[in-house]
Design a protein around this motif. Structure first.
Motif, PDB file in Angstrom:
ATOM      1  N   ASP A 194      39.466  72.921  11.935  1.00  0.00           N
ATOM      2  CA  ASP A 194      38.196  73.047  11.233  1.00  0.00           C
ATOM      3  C   ASP A 194      37.540  71.694  11.003  1.00  0.00           C
ATOM      4  O   ASP A 194      38.219  70.668  10.863  1.00  0.00           O
ATOM      5  CB  ASP A 194      38.395  73.700   9.861  1.00  0.00           C
ATOM      6  CG  ASP A 194      38.337  75.210   9.907  1.00  0.00           C
ATOM      7  OD1 ASP A 194      38.067  75.766  10.987  1.00  0.00           O
ATOM      8  OD2 ASP A 194      38.574  75.847   8.852  1.00  0.00           O
ATOM      9  N   ALA A 245      35.368  70.898   7.934  1.00  0.00           N
ATOM     10  CA  ALA A 245      34.924  71.487   6.670  1.00  0.00           C
ATOM     11  C   ALA A 245      34.213  70.440   5.828  1.00  0.00           C
ATOM     12  O   ALA A 245      34.626  69.278   5.776  1.00  0.00           O
ATOM     13  CB  ALA A 245      36.115  72.053   5.906  1.00  0.00           C
ATOM     14  N   VAL A 285      41.208  75.271   4.422  1.00  0.00           N
ATOM     15  CA  VAL A 285      40.821  74.540   5.626  1.00  0.00           C
ATOM     16  C   VAL A 285      41.883  74.844   6.675  1.00  0.00           C
ATOM     17  O   VAL A 285      43.058  74.525   6.484  1.00  0.00           O
ATOM     18  CB  VAL A 285      40.738  73.019   5.373  1.00  0.00           C
ATOM     19  CG1 VAL A 285      40.353  72.292   6.665  1.00  0.00           C
ATOM     20  CG2 VAL A 285      39.747  72.699   4.259  1.00  0.00           C
ATOM     21  N   LEU A 343      39.180  65.542  -3.686  1.00  0.00           N
ATOM     22  CA  LEU A 343      39.808  64.834  -2.567  1.00  0.00           C
ATOM     23  C   LEU A 343      40.955  63.943  -3.032  1.00  0.00           C
ATOM     24  O   LEU A 343      41.952  63.792  -2.329  1.00  0.00           O
ATOM     25  CB  LEU A 343      38.774  64.010  -1.813  1.00  0.00           C
ATOM     26  CG  LEU A 343      37.682  64.795  -1.079  1.00  0.00           C
ATOM     27  CD1 LEU A 343      36.954  63.904  -0.087  1.00  0.00           C
ATOM     28  CD2 LEU A 343      38.236  66.020  -0.361  1.00  0.00           C
ATOM     29  N   THR A 364      41.471  68.037  12.450  1.00  0.00           N
ATOM     30  CA  THR A 364      40.997  68.782  11.292  1.00  0.00           C
ATOM     31  C   THR A 364      40.384  67.810  10.291  1.00  0.00           C
ATOM     32  O   THR A 364      41.005  66.811   9.922  1.00  0.00           O
ATOM     33  CB  THR A 364      42.154  69.552  10.636  1.00  0.00           C
ATOM     34  OG1 THR A 364      42.813  70.341  11.627  1.00  0.00           O
ATOM     35  CG2 THR A 364      41.647  70.453   9.520  1.00  0.00           C
ATOM     36  N   LYS A 410      33.599  66.447  -6.332  1.00  0.00           N
ATOM     37  CA  LYS A 410      34.084  66.303  -4.953  1.00  0.00           C
ATOM     38  C   LYS A 410      35.169  65.232  -4.844  1.00  0.00           C
ATOM     39  O   LYS A 410      36.214  65.450  -4.219  1.00  0.00           O
ATOM     40  CB  LYS A 410      32.924  65.953  -4.012  1.00  0.00           C
ATOM     41  CG  LYS A 410      31.761  66.930  -4.026  1.00  0.00           C
ATOM     42  CD  LYS A 410      30.726  66.631  -2.956  1.00  0.00           C
ATOM     43  CE  LYS A 410      30.146  65.221  -3.027  1.00  0.00           C
ATOM     44  NZ  LYS A 410      29.449  64.940  -4.292  1.00  0.00           N
ATOM     45  N   VAL A 454      40.722  63.229   5.704  1.00  0.00           N
ATOM     46  CA  VAL A 454      39.959  63.521   4.491  1.00  0.00           C
ATOM     47  C   VAL A 454      39.066  62.328   4.178  1.00  0.00           C
ATOM     48  O   VAL A 454      39.562  61.224   3.931  1.00  0.00           O
ATOM     49  CB  VAL A 454      40.920  63.806   3.314  1.00  0.00           C
ATOM     50  CG1 VAL A 454      40.135  64.083   2.043  1.00  0.00           C
ATOM     51  CG2 VAL A 454      41.841  64.975   3.643  1.00  0.00           C
ATOM     52  N   LEU A 462      32.494  69.457   1.961  1.00  0.00           N
ATOM     53  CA  LEU A 462      32.322  69.700   0.532  1.00  0.00           C
ATOM     54  C   LEU A 462      30.973  69.110   0.141  1.00  0.00           C
ATOM     55  O   LEU A 462      30.746  67.911   0.303  1.00  0.00           O
ATOM     56  CB  LEU A 462      33.428  69.017  -0.281  1.00  0.00           C
ATOM     57  CG  LEU A 462      34.835  69.581  -0.216  1.00  0.00           C
ATOM     58  CD1 LEU A 462      35.780  68.677  -1.003  1.00  0.00           C
ATOM     59  CD2 LEU A 462      34.877  70.990  -0.789  1.00  0.00           C
ATOM     60  N   SER A 521      30.521  79.318  -0.557  1.00  0.00           N
ATOM     61  CA  SER A 521      31.252  78.905   0.632  1.00  0.00           C
ATOM     62  C   SER A 521      30.845  79.785   1.797  1.00  0.00           C
ATOM     63  O   SER A 521      30.545  80.973   1.619  1.00  0.00           O
ATOM     64  CB  SER A 521      32.762  79.017   0.387  1.00  0.00           C
ATOM     65  OG  SER A 521      33.486  78.493   1.470  1.00  0.00           O
ATOM     66  N   LEU A 540      38.103  67.227   6.581  1.00  0.00           N
ATOM     67  CA  LEU A 540      37.528  67.658   5.306  1.00  0.00           C
ATOM     68  C   LEU A 540      36.710  66.496   4.791  1.00  0.00           C
ATOM     69  O   LEU A 540      37.252  65.432   4.485  1.00  0.00           O
ATOM     70  CB  LEU A 540      38.624  68.035   4.304  1.00  0.00           C
ATOM     71  CG  LEU A 540      38.131  68.406   2.897  1.00  0.00           C
ATOM     72  CD1 LEU A 540      37.228  69.633   2.938  1.00  0.00           C
ATOM     73  CD2 LEU A 540      39.324  68.656   1.964  1.00  0.00           C
TER      74      LEU A 540
END
Length: 251
Positions: free
Chosen positions: A32, A34, A28, A48, A197, A44, A167, A36, A226, A199
């Protein structure tokens, strides 16, 4: 540009016996958004938790490979240290302090980062601009608000810690479609307007692929696919095999 977050052939297990991840690799980069993607139980949440070094609290550990945040192995810092470094998680389940007001929940996020009054005030302005409903409900105990408002409060509390990497685990879980759309639009604004950013782990592949730049599919603890989110959403074979054929056309 080097990755802000990198998974290098990561394997993990619980209680020394139950394998949960098998050689996951992905990156990442700063700026970004991103995603999952994967079914419940795909790995997942384990991934994390590993990012924030929360696996040991759940009886798990990384058994091989490594995860690097800003070039450093995540296992070398405690979860609290990660927050101070700007790696901020929002766990699944709309976790709020139910007896505290919405605003007290938000302020707790800034206190955890060690911020002072001025930073708290600026943080509240950002959160309330993003989620006007929270401003209206700021004096109400979190336990008396709706599920959507609690999820917004959980996200807002994370934002109060000024994340460099945000996250989030299943932010859409159990919420009505209109609320889910509002939350993902807010996340997109954070990425678009503030360069944050992100995720995000999601079962709702349609909403995730609509907003993310890149996506990785997790299946049985492995990263099986991906690529650019728009490319994945456009492929019928990927929709049918990995995403249940339910990916909506991108707006």
């Amino acid at each position: 540009m080097s990755a802000l977050l990198a998974f290098e052939n990561v394997a993990a297990s619980y209680n020394g016996a139950i394998a949960a991840l098998h050689g996951v690799s992905l990156e990442v980069r700063a700026g970004d958004f991103a995603a999952l993607l994967g079914a419940n139980g795909a790995g997942k949440t384990t991934l994390l938790k590993a990012v924030s070094n929360l696996l040991p609290a759940a009886g798990g550990r990384i058994t091989s490979g490594r995860i690097l945040f800003d070039g450093r192995d995540v296992t070398s810092h405690s979860p609290a240290e990660h927050i101070r470094r700007g790696l901020v998680p929002v766990l699944e389940g709309r976790r709020c302090f139910k007896s505290l007001t919405i605003e007290e929940n938000l302020v707790a996020g800034a206190v955890g980062r060690g911020f002072g009054r001025g930073q708290v005030t600026r943080g509240l302005e950002v959160v309330y601009a993003l989620f006007p409903r929270l401003k209206e409900r700021r004096r109400v105990a979190a336990g008396l608000t709706s599920g959507g408002e609690q999820q917004m409060a959980a996200i807002g509390r994370g934002l109060m810690a000024a994340p460099r990497l945000f996250v989030l685990d299943e932010p859409s879980m159990g919420l009505a479609p209109l609320v889910v759309a509002e939350i993902f639009e807010a996340l997109s604004r954070l990425n678009r307007e503030m360069g944050m950013t992100l995720l995000v782990a999601e079962q709702n592949s349609s909403i995730a692929l609509k907003h993310a730049h890149h996506a990785t599919v997790i299946e049985n603890g492995r990263s099986t696919l991906s690529g650019a989110a728009a490319d994945l959403a456009a492929r019928d074979d990927i929709r049918d095999r990995y995403l249940g054929g339910k990916v909506a056309a991108l707006a």
